[in-house]
Design a protein around this motif. Sequence first.
Motif, PDB file in Angstrom:
ATOM      1  N   GLY A  38       0.801  -1.219   0.000  1.00 24.39           N
ATOM      2  CA  GLY A  38       0.000   0.000   0.000  1.00 24.39           C
ATOM      3  C   GLY A  38       0.835   1.270   0.000  1.00 24.39           C
ATOM      4  O   GLY A  38       0.350   2.321   0.397  1.00 24.39           O
ATOM      5  N   ILE A  39       2.056   1.172  -0.432  1.00 21.01           N
ATOM      6  CA  ILE A  39       2.916   2.353  -0.505  1.00 21.01           C
ATOM      7  C   ILE A  39       2.692   2.993  -1.865  1.00 21.01           C
ATOM      8  O   ILE A  39       2.895   2.374  -2.897  1.00 21.01           O
ATOM      9  CB  ILE A  39       4.401   1.961  -0.343  1.00 21.01           C
ATOM     10  N   GLU A  40       2.271   4.259  -1.844  1.00 16.07           N
ATOM     11  CA  GLU A  40       2.002   4.915  -3.119  1.00 16.07           C
ATOM     12  C   GLU A  40       3.297   5.438  -3.740  1.00 16.07           C
ATOM     13  O   GLU A  40       4.250   5.780  -3.048  1.00 16.07           O
ATOM     14  CB  GLU A  40       0.996   6.043  -2.955  1.00 16.07           C
ATOM     15  N   GLU A  41       3.289   5.467  -5.046  1.00 16.43           N
ATOM     16  CA  GLU A  41       4.481   5.886  -5.785  1.00 16.43           C
ATOM     17  C   GLU A  41       4.559   7.405  -5.806  1.00 16.43           C
ATOM     18  O   GLU A  41       3.581   8.085  -6.109  1.00 16.43           O
ATOM     19  CB  GLU A  41       4.409   5.352  -7.213  1.00 16.43           C
ATOM     20  N   ILE A  42       5.706   7.928  -5.482  1.00 15.06           N
ATOM     21  CA  ILE A  42       5.945   9.365  -5.524  1.00 15.06           C
ATOM     22  C   ILE A  42       6.768   9.648  -6.766  1.00 15.06           C
ATOM     23  O   ILE A  42       7.880   9.160  -6.913  1.00 15.06           O
ATOM     24  CB  ILE A  42       6.698   9.844  -4.264  1.00 15.06           C
ATOM     25  N   LYS A  43       6.191  10.410  -7.682  1.00 17.27           N
ATOM     26  CA  LYS A  43       6.893  10.726  -8.928  1.00 17.27           C
ATOM     27  C   LYS A  43       7.586  12.063  -8.783  1.00 17.27           C
ATOM     28  O   LYS A  43       6.946  13.082  -8.550  1.00 17.27           O
ATOM     29  CB  LYS A  43       5.915  10.750 -10.087  1.00 17.27           C
ATOM     30  N   LYS A  44       8.891  12.031  -8.903  1.00 15.23           N
ATOM     31  CA  LYS A  44       9.672  13.253  -8.817  1.00 15.23           C
ATOM     32  C   LYS A  44       9.756  13.886 -10.200  1.00 15.23           C
ATOM     33  O   LYS A  44       9.947  13.195 -11.192  1.00 15.23           O
ATOM     34  CB  LYS A  44      11.086  12.947  -8.310  1.00 15.23           C
ATOM     35  N   PRO A  45       9.622  15.202 -10.277  1.00 15.81           N
ATOM     36  CA  PRO A  45       9.736  15.853 -11.577  1.00 15.81           C
ATOM     37  C   PRO A  45      11.153  15.717 -12.136  1.00 15.81           C
ATOM     38  O   PRO A  45      12.126  15.678 -11.388  1.00 15.81           O
ATOM     39  CB  PRO A  45       9.395  17.314 -11.293  1.00 15.81           C
ATOM     40  N   SER A  46      11.231  15.617 -13.433  1.00 15.55           N
ATOM     41  CA  SER A  46      12.516  15.457 -14.095  1.00 15.55           C
ATOM     42  C   SER A  46      12.557  16.335 -15.331  1.00 15.55           C
ATOM     43  O   SER A  46      11.525  16.640 -15.931  1.00 15.55           O
ATOM     44  CB  SER A  46      12.713  14.000 -14.500  1.00 15.55           C
ATOM     45  N   PHE A  47      13.743  16.733 -15.729  1.00 15.07           N
ATOM     46  CA  PHE A  47      13.862  17.513 -16.950  1.00 15.07           C
ATOM     47  C   PHE A  47      13.483  16.677 -18.172  1.00 15.07           C
ATOM     48  O   PHE A  47      13.128  17.226 -19.210  1.00 15.07           O
ATOM     49  CB  PHE A  47      15.271  18.088 -17.097  1.00 15.07           C
ATOM     50  N   LEU A  48      13.505  15.366 -18.039  1.00 11.92           N
ATOM     51  CA  LEU A  48      13.120  14.499 -19.149  1.00 11.92           C
ATOM     52  C   LEU A  48      11.611  14.495 -19.378  1.00 11.92           C
ATOM     53  O   LEU A  48      11.147  14.115 -20.443  1.00 11.92           O
ATOM     54  CB  LEU A  48      13.612  13.075 -18.902  1.00 11.92           C
ATOM     55  N   ASP A  49      10.830  14.926 -18.370  1.00 12.29           N
ATOM     56  CA  ASP A  49       9.379  14.993 -18.526  1.00 12.29           C
ATOM     57  C   ASP A  49       8.986  16.039 -19.564  1.00 12.29           C
ATOM     58  O   ASP A  49       7.935  15.962 -20.172  1.00 12.29           O
ATOM     59  CB  ASP A  49       8.701  15.331 -17.189  1.00 12.29           C
ATOM     60  N   LYS A  50       9.823  17.030 -19.754  1.00 13.43           N
ATOM     61  CA  LYS A  50       9.527  18.102 -20.694  1.00 13.43           C
ATOM     62  C   LYS A  50      10.250  17.897 -22.028  1.00 13.43           C
ATOM     63  O   LYS A  50      10.447  18.837 -22.783  1.00 13.43           O
ATOM     64  CB  LYS A  50       9.940  19.432 -20.079  1.00 13.43           C
ATOM     65  N   ASP A  51      10.617  16.670 -22.297  1.00 16.68           N
ATOM     66  CA  ASP A  51      11.306  16.342 -23.544  1.00 16.68           C
ATOM     67  C   ASP A  51      10.381  16.599 -24.736  1.00 16.68           C
ATOM     68  O   ASP A  51       9.206  16.282 -24.699  1.00 16.68           O
ATOM     69  CB  ASP A  51      11.732  14.869 -23.498  1.00 16.68           C
ATOM     70  N   LEU A  52      10.932  17.158 -25.785  1.00 14.11           N
ATOM     71  CA  LEU A  52      10.126  17.496 -26.944  1.00 14.11           C
ATOM     72  C   LEU A  52       9.650  16.261 -27.707  1.00 14.11           C
ATOM     73  O   LEU A  52       8.710  16.344 -28.480  1.00 14.11           O
ATOM     74  CB  LEU A  52      10.921  18.417 -27.877  1.00 14.11           C
ATOM     75  N   ASP A  53      10.285  15.123 -27.491  1.00 20.11           N
ATOM     76  CA  ASP A  53       9.883  13.917 -28.189  1.00 20.11           C
ATOM     77  C   ASP A  53       8.669  13.255 -27.564  1.00 20.11           C
ATOM     78  O   ASP A  53       8.089  12.338 -28.135  1.00 20.11           O
ATOM     79  CB  ASP A  53      11.027  12.890 -28.201  1.00 20.11           C
ATOM     80  N   ASN A  54       8.253  13.706 -26.391  1.00 16.11           N
ATOM     81  CA  ASN A  54       7.077  13.129 -25.704  1.00 16.11           C
ATOM     82  C   ASN A  54       5.810  13.850 -26.174  1.00 16.11           C
ATOM     83  O   ASN A  54       5.267  14.693 -25.513  1.00 16.11           O
ATOM     84  CB  ASN A  54       7.204  13.266 -24.193  1.00 16.11           C
ATOM     85  N   ASP A  55       5.337  13.488 -27.343  1.00 15.33           N
ATOM     86  CA  ASP A  55       4.106  14.119 -27.864  1.00 15.33           C
ATOM     87  C   ASP A  55       2.896  13.315 -27.501  1.00 15.33           C
ATOM     88  O   ASP A  55       2.841  12.175 -27.410  1.00 15.33           O
ATOM     89  CB  ASP A  55       4.201  14.259 -29.373  1.00 15.33           C
TER      90      ASP A  55
END
Length: 55
Positions: A38-55
């Motif tokens: 029951g441990i929830e996942e904590i997503k840390k922000p990353s510079f890869l989240d704003k990658d231009l290839d993620n359309d």
Amino acid sequence: MTILLLILFALAAFGSIVTWMNTQLIIRDIAEIKKKLGIEEIKKPSFLDKDLDND
């Protein structure tokens, strides 16, 4: 001598791929254990989240 270097390079490449696959397996196992506990996942922000290839 060149053949020996090629064999060593091939073994190193194979070893790195096997190591990466093992790491992915461990990450999946840990995610499953966390889900069962029951441990929830904590997503840390990353510079890869704003990658231009993620359309």
